[in-house]
Structure formats: C-alpha cells, structure tokens
Design a protein around this motif. Structure first.
Motif, PDB file in Angstrom:
ATOM      1  N   GLU A  13     -20.020  -7.182   2.981  1.00  0.00           N
ATOM      2  CA  GLU A  13     -19.416  -8.002   2.455  1.00  0.00           C
ATOM      3  C   GLU A  13     -19.810  -8.618   0.641  1.00  0.00           C
ATOM      4  OE1 GLU A  13     -19.572 -12.296   4.342  1.00  0.00           O
ATOM      5  OE2 GLU A  13     -19.460 -10.930   6.145  1.00  0.00           O
ATOM      6  N   GLN A  14     -19.200  -9.194   0.037  1.00  0.00           N
ATOM      7  CA  GLN A  14     -19.516  -9.468  -1.366  1.00  0.00           C
ATOM      8  C   GLN A  14     -20.706 -10.189  -1.186  1.00  0.00           C
ATOM      9  OE1 GLN A  14     -16.574 -11.377  -2.770  1.00  0.00           O
ATOM     10  NE2 GLN A  14     -15.105  -9.204  -3.722  1.00  0.00           N
ATOM     11  N   PRO A  15     -21.701  -9.642  -2.225  1.00  0.00           N
ATOM     12  CA  PRO A  15     -22.955 -10.356  -2.404  1.00  0.00           C
ATOM     13  C   PRO A  15     -22.522 -12.062  -2.451  1.00  0.00           C
ATOM     14  CG  PRO A  15     -23.437  -8.450  -3.765  1.00  0.00           C
ATOM     15  CD  PRO A  15     -22.150  -8.752  -2.965  1.00  0.00           C
ATOM     16  N   SER A  16     -23.026 -13.547  -2.271  1.00  0.00           N
ATOM     17  CA  SER A  16     -22.483 -14.566  -2.517  1.00  0.00           C
ATOM     18  C   SER A  16     -23.708 -15.876  -2.127  1.00  0.00           C
ATOM     19  CB  SER A  16     -21.715 -14.715  -1.889  1.00  0.00           C
ATOM     20  OG  SER A  16     -21.349 -14.945  -0.542  1.00  0.00           O
ATOM     21  N   THR A  17     -23.563 -16.901  -2.506  1.00  0.00           N
ATOM     22  CA  THR A  17     -24.147 -17.990  -2.142  1.00  0.00           C
ATOM     23  C   THR A  17     -23.392 -19.089  -2.561  1.00  0.00           C
ATOM     24  OG1 THR A  17     -26.267 -19.334  -2.474  1.00  0.00           O
ATOM     25  CG2 THR A  17     -24.877 -18.546  -4.270  1.00  0.00           C
ATOM     26  N   LYS A  46     -18.096  -9.793  -7.555  1.00  0.00           N
ATOM     27  CA  LYS A  46     -17.462  -8.215  -7.109  1.00  0.00           C
ATOM     28  C   LYS A  46     -18.852  -7.106  -6.911  1.00  0.00           C
ATOM     29  CE  LYS A  46     -12.594  -9.500  -7.942  1.00  0.00           C
ATOM     30  NZ  LYS A  46     -11.448  -9.356  -8.828  1.00  0.00           N
ATOM     31  N   ASN A  47     -18.962  -6.867  -8.507  1.00  0.00           N
ATOM     32  CA  ASN A  47     -20.164  -5.918  -9.048  1.00  0.00           C
ATOM     33  C   ASN A  47     -21.694  -6.406  -8.708  1.00  0.00           C
ATOM     34  OD1 ASN A  47     -17.558  -4.105  -8.911  1.00  0.00           O
ATOM     35  ND2 ASN A  47     -17.104  -4.674 -10.663  1.00  0.00           N
ATOM     36  N   ALA A  48     -22.220  -6.583  -7.452  1.00  0.00           N
ATOM     37  CA  ALA A  48     -23.323  -7.266  -7.800  1.00  0.00           C
ATOM     38  C   ALA A  48     -24.045  -6.162  -8.091  1.00  0.00           C
ATOM     39  CB  ALA A  48     -24.449  -7.398  -6.244  1.00  0.00           C
TER      40      ALA A  48
END
Length: 86
Positions: A12-16, A80-82
């Motif tokens: 998954e996309q990195p998120s917080t 999107k691009n971590a």
C-alpha cells in the motif's frame, strides 16, 4: 509476454491519518469558486496545523456534501513515491 501481478503482495502507499476539526467555513469571494473548509489537524505543529480544502465532497452514494463548522474529520496524507530512510 504476460505479466502477472500478485495484488495480495502489492504494498500500500505509505500514509498517515490524523484527526481534525473543521474550525471555519470560508465563503467564496467569486460565485464561480467553491467555498473552503479550514481544518485544524490534531497533532500537527502549531504553525502548520490549519489545512484549507475546497468544501466540495462526495459521499459513498455519489451525492454532493459539504463539511460544517465543528465537524470531526480524519485527514489522510499518502505518498505515491516514498523514500525509505536507512
């Protein structure tokens, strides 16, 4: 050549996600522009805690909805691009 992607293994996309509260509704100055909702993000630095977004949202049924002052919201930031720091 056939490319098979295992969707179960796709990261998954990195998120917080952080809680917030709508503390102000800002009327549009021009009728062709949407009003804005100002959200105070809990846990953010004091100088960067206010986020303004267009107050034009869509609910799960596809209906147009608007935030109201005092509403409790969740703000999610995703990349999107971590870059992985090591």
């Amino acid at each position: 050549m056939e490319l098979k992607l295992d969707t179960a293994r796709m990261p998954e996309q990195p998120s917080t996600t952080m809680p917030g509260t709508v503390n102000k509704i800002i009327p549009a100055r021009d009728p062709s522009q949407p009003e804005k909702a100002q959200i105070a993000v809990d846990g953010a630095d004091h100088t960067h805690r206010d986020l303004r977004i267009e107050n034009t949202l869509t609910d799960e049924h596809g209906d147009d909805v608007k935030l109201k002052k005092g509403a409790h919201v969740e703000v999610t930031v995703a990349s999107k691009n971590a870059h992985r720091g090591n």
